[in-house]
Design a protein around this motif. Structure first.
Motif, PDB file in Angstrom:
ATOM      1  N   GLY A  83       0.813  -1.212   0.000  1.00 35.06           N
ATOM      2  CA  GLY A  83       0.000   0.000   0.000  1.00 35.06           C
ATOM      3  C   GLY A  83       0.844   1.259   0.000  1.00 35.06           C
ATOM      4  N   GLU A  84       1.906   1.285   0.814  1.00 36.12           N
ATOM      5  CA  GLU A  84       2.809   2.433   0.850  1.00 36.12           C
ATOM      6  C   GLU A  84       3.496   2.638  -0.491  1.00 36.12           C
ATOM      7  N   ARG A  85       3.856   1.539  -1.136  1.00 28.31           N
ATOM      8  CA  ARG A  85       4.489   1.624  -2.448  1.00 28.31           C
ATOM      9  C   ARG A  85       3.539   2.258  -3.468  1.00 28.31           C
ATOM     10  N   LEU A  86       2.261   1.912  -3.373  1.00 33.03           N
ATOM     11  CA  LEU A  86       1.276   2.488  -4.289  1.00 33.03           C
ATOM     12  C   LEU A  86       1.086   3.982  -4.039  1.00 33.03           C
ATOM     13  N   ILE A  87       1.070   4.376  -2.774  1.00 34.41           N
ATOM     14  CA  ILE A  87       0.913   5.800  -2.447  1.00 34.41           C
ATOM     15  C   ILE A  87       2.115   6.592  -2.957  1.00 34.41           C
ATOM     16  N   LYS A  88       3.314   6.071  -2.749  1.00 27.93           N
ATOM     17  CA  LYS A  88       4.526   6.755  -3.214  1.00 27.93           C
ATOM     18  C   LYS A  88       4.599   6.794  -4.732  1.00 27.93           C
ATOM     19  N   ALA A  89       3.987   5.818  -5.382  1.00 30.47           N
ATOM     20  CA  ALA A  89       4.034   5.745  -6.839  1.00 30.47           C
ATOM     21  C   ALA A  89       3.284   6.894  -7.493  1.00 30.47           C
ATOM     22  N   GLN A  90       2.408   7.572  -6.748  1.00 27.36           N
ATOM     23  CA  GLN A  90       1.615   8.647  -7.332  1.00 27.36           C
ATOM     24  C   GLN A  90       2.423   9.917  -7.568  1.00 27.36           C
ATOM     25  N   SER A  91       3.509  10.107  -6.847  1.00 29.10           N
ATOM     26  CA  SER A  91       4.253  11.356  -6.960  1.00 29.10           C
ATOM     27  C   SER A  91       5.428  11.241  -7.921  1.00 29.10           C
ATOM     28  N   ASN A  92       5.601  12.282  -8.723  1.00 30.62           N
ATOM     29  CA  ASN A  92       6.746  12.416  -9.632  1.00 30.62           C
ATOM     30  C   ASN A  92       6.950  11.217 -10.553  1.00 30.62           C
ATOM     31  N   ARG A  93       5.897  10.648 -11.055  1.00 33.78           N
ATOM     32  CA  ARG A  93       6.009   9.487 -11.937  1.00 33.78           C
ATOM     33  C   ARG A  93       5.232   9.773 -13.217  1.00 33.78           C
ATOM     34  N   SER A  94       5.690   9.206 -14.288  1.00 33.77           N
ATOM     35  CA  SER A  94       4.924   9.305 -15.526  1.00 33.77           C
ATOM     36  C   SER A  94       3.702   8.391 -15.408  1.00 33.77           C
ATOM     37  N   VAL A  95       2.754   8.578 -16.295  1.00 35.54           N
ATOM     38  CA  VAL A  95       1.549   7.751 -16.282  1.00 35.54           C
ATOM     39  C   VAL A  95       1.922   6.284 -16.492  1.00 35.54           C
ATOM     40  N   LEU A  96       2.852   6.012 -17.393  1.00 42.66           N
ATOM     41  CA  LEU A  96       3.265   4.634 -17.655  1.00 42.66           C
ATOM     42  C   LEU A  96       3.908   3.997 -16.423  1.00 42.66           C
ATOM     43  N   GLU A  97       4.790   4.740 -15.748  1.00 43.15           N
ATOM     44  CA  GLU A  97       5.418   4.217 -14.526  1.00 43.15           C
ATOM     45  C   GLU A  97       4.378   3.966 -13.438  1.00 43.15           C
ATOM     46  N   TYR A  98       3.430   4.888 -13.314  1.00 41.81           N
ATOM     47  CA  TYR A  98       2.368   4.744 -12.320  1.00 41.81           C
ATOM     48  C   TYR A  98       1.538   3.491 -12.599  1.00 41.81           C
ATOM     49  N   LEU A  99       1.150   3.285 -13.860  1.00 39.92           N
ATOM     50  CA  LEU A  99       0.357   2.116 -14.229  1.00 39.92           C
ATOM     51  C   LEU A  99       1.152   0.824 -14.012  1.00 39.92           C
ATOM     52  N   ASN A 100       2.451   0.838 -14.333  1.00 43.52           N
ATOM     53  CA  ASN A 100       3.299  -0.332 -14.095  1.00 43.52           C
ATOM     54  C   ASN A 100       3.396  -0.661 -12.613  1.00 43.52           C
ATOM     55  N   ASP A 101       3.561   0.356 -11.782  1.00 46.47           N
ATOM     56  CA  ASP A 101       3.623   0.130 -10.331  1.00 46.47           C
ATOM     57  C   ASP A 101       2.313  -0.466  -9.817  1.00 46.47           C
ATOM     58  N   ASN A 102       1.184   0.050 -10.313  1.00 45.23           N
ATOM     59  CA  ASN A 102      -0.119  -0.494  -9.904  1.00 45.23           C
ATOM     60  C   ASN A 102      -0.273  -1.937 -10.361  1.00 45.23           C
ATOM     61  N   LYS A 103       0.136  -2.229 -11.575  1.00 50.65           N
ATOM     62  CA  LYS A 103       0.046  -3.595 -12.098  1.00 50.65           C
ATOM     63  C   LYS A 103       0.929  -4.535 -11.286  1.00 50.65           C
ATOM     64  N   ASN A 104       2.152  -4.107 -10.957  1.00 54.04           N
ATOM     65  CA  ASN A 104       3.057  -4.922 -10.139  1.00 54.04           C
ATOM     66  C   ASN A 104       2.460  -5.199  -8.759  1.00 54.04           C
ATOM     67  N   ALA A 105       1.853  -4.185  -8.151  1.00 55.73           N
ATOM     68  CA  ALA A 105       1.227  -4.372  -6.837  1.00 55.73           C
ATOM     69  C   ALA A 105       0.045  -5.329  -6.941  1.00 55.73           C
ATOM     70  N   GLU A 106      -0.745  -5.196  -7.994  1.00 55.58           N
ATOM     71  CA  GLU A 106      -1.873  -6.104  -8.206  1.00 55.58           C
ATOM     72  C   GLU A 106      -1.384  -7.544  -8.373  1.00 55.58           C
ATOM     73  N   ASP A 107      -0.340  -7.721  -9.180  1.00 50.38           N
ATOM     74  CA  ASP A 107       0.222  -9.058  -9.385  1.00 50.38           C
ATOM     75  C   ASP A 107       0.740  -9.644  -8.078  1.00 50.38           C
ATOM     76  N   GLU A 108       1.420  -8.828  -7.299  1.00 44.41           N
ATOM     77  CA  GLU A 108       1.970  -9.302  -6.031  1.00 44.41           C
ATOM     78  C   GLU A 108       0.861  -9.702  -5.061  1.00 44.41           C
ATOM     79  N   LEU A 109      -0.185  -8.895  -4.981  1.00 48.14           N
ATOM     80  CA  LEU A 109      -1.314  -9.232  -4.118  1.00 48.14           C
ATOM     81  C   LEU A 109      -1.997 -10.515  -4.585  1.00 48.14           C
TER      82      LEU A 109
END
Length: 178
Positions: free
Chosen positions: A144-170
């Motif tokens: 969850g913390e990783r997802l919150i941090k992913a929102q700042s200073n990231r491109s849309v593609l990086e943000y979507l990749n971080d969300n996908k990685n978190a979803e896969d991990e969960l």
């Protein structure tokens, strides 16, 4: 009357001894050596467990070695009887040592300490799974913390990749057979 059981031959200078066996022989197989630098390029760190494990899953299944890691291929007896050494035992010990060495070589120094005292690849594999793949409350908070941090200073593609990685991990945490 002839026996239909497979046998293992042991050659000496003067005779050939044959010991009956109820299982297929491992000794007729070839030892598998995996080049960790090229086949397992991602080292295990505290945050790469699922990607690292996927590399291993693919190789272990491909080389038909998963049984050593999950315990389905246990160590054979050292002898058939007092006079017949079991060559499968020697083969198993050698293959097991190669796999444990490969596993250890794929770990970062910080993770290596977790399994430094294990003696088999199965023990190391199980210990790593319990350390990194258990769906603990702190693990879920970390995602969850990783997802919150992913929102700042990231491109849309990086943000979507971080969300996908978190979803896969969960998803993996929910479905892993540990």
């Amino acid at each position: 009357m002839t026996s239909s059981l497979p046998s293992t031959s042991i050659s000496t200078d003067t005779t050939t001894m044959v010991a009956p066996s109820n299982e297929p022989s491992l000794f007729s197989c070839v030892l598998v050596v995996i080049n960790v630098a090229t086949q397992i390029p991602l080292k295990l760190t505290k945050s790469t467990y699922f990607s690292w494990r996927k590399q291993f899953d693919v190789l272990l299944i491909g080389y038909d070695l998963y049984g050593l890691f999950n315990g389905n291929l246990s160590c054979p007896s050292p002898t058939f009887s007092d006079q017949f050494p079991n060559l499968d035992y020697s083969f198993w010990i050698r293959q097991e040592s190669l796999l444990l060495g490969m596993l250890l070589a794929s770990l970062s120094p910080e993770v290596h300490q977790i399994v430094a005292t294990t003696e088999t690849s199965k023990d190391a594999w199980d210990l790593l799974a319990s350390a990194f793949a258990k769906p603990s409350y702190s693990r879920l908070l970390q995602i969850g913390e990783r997802l919150i941090k992913a929102q700042s200073n990231r491109s849309v593609l990086e943000y979507l990749n971080d969300n996908k990685n978190a979803e896969d991990e969960l998803s993996l945490l929910d479905h892993l057979d540990l």
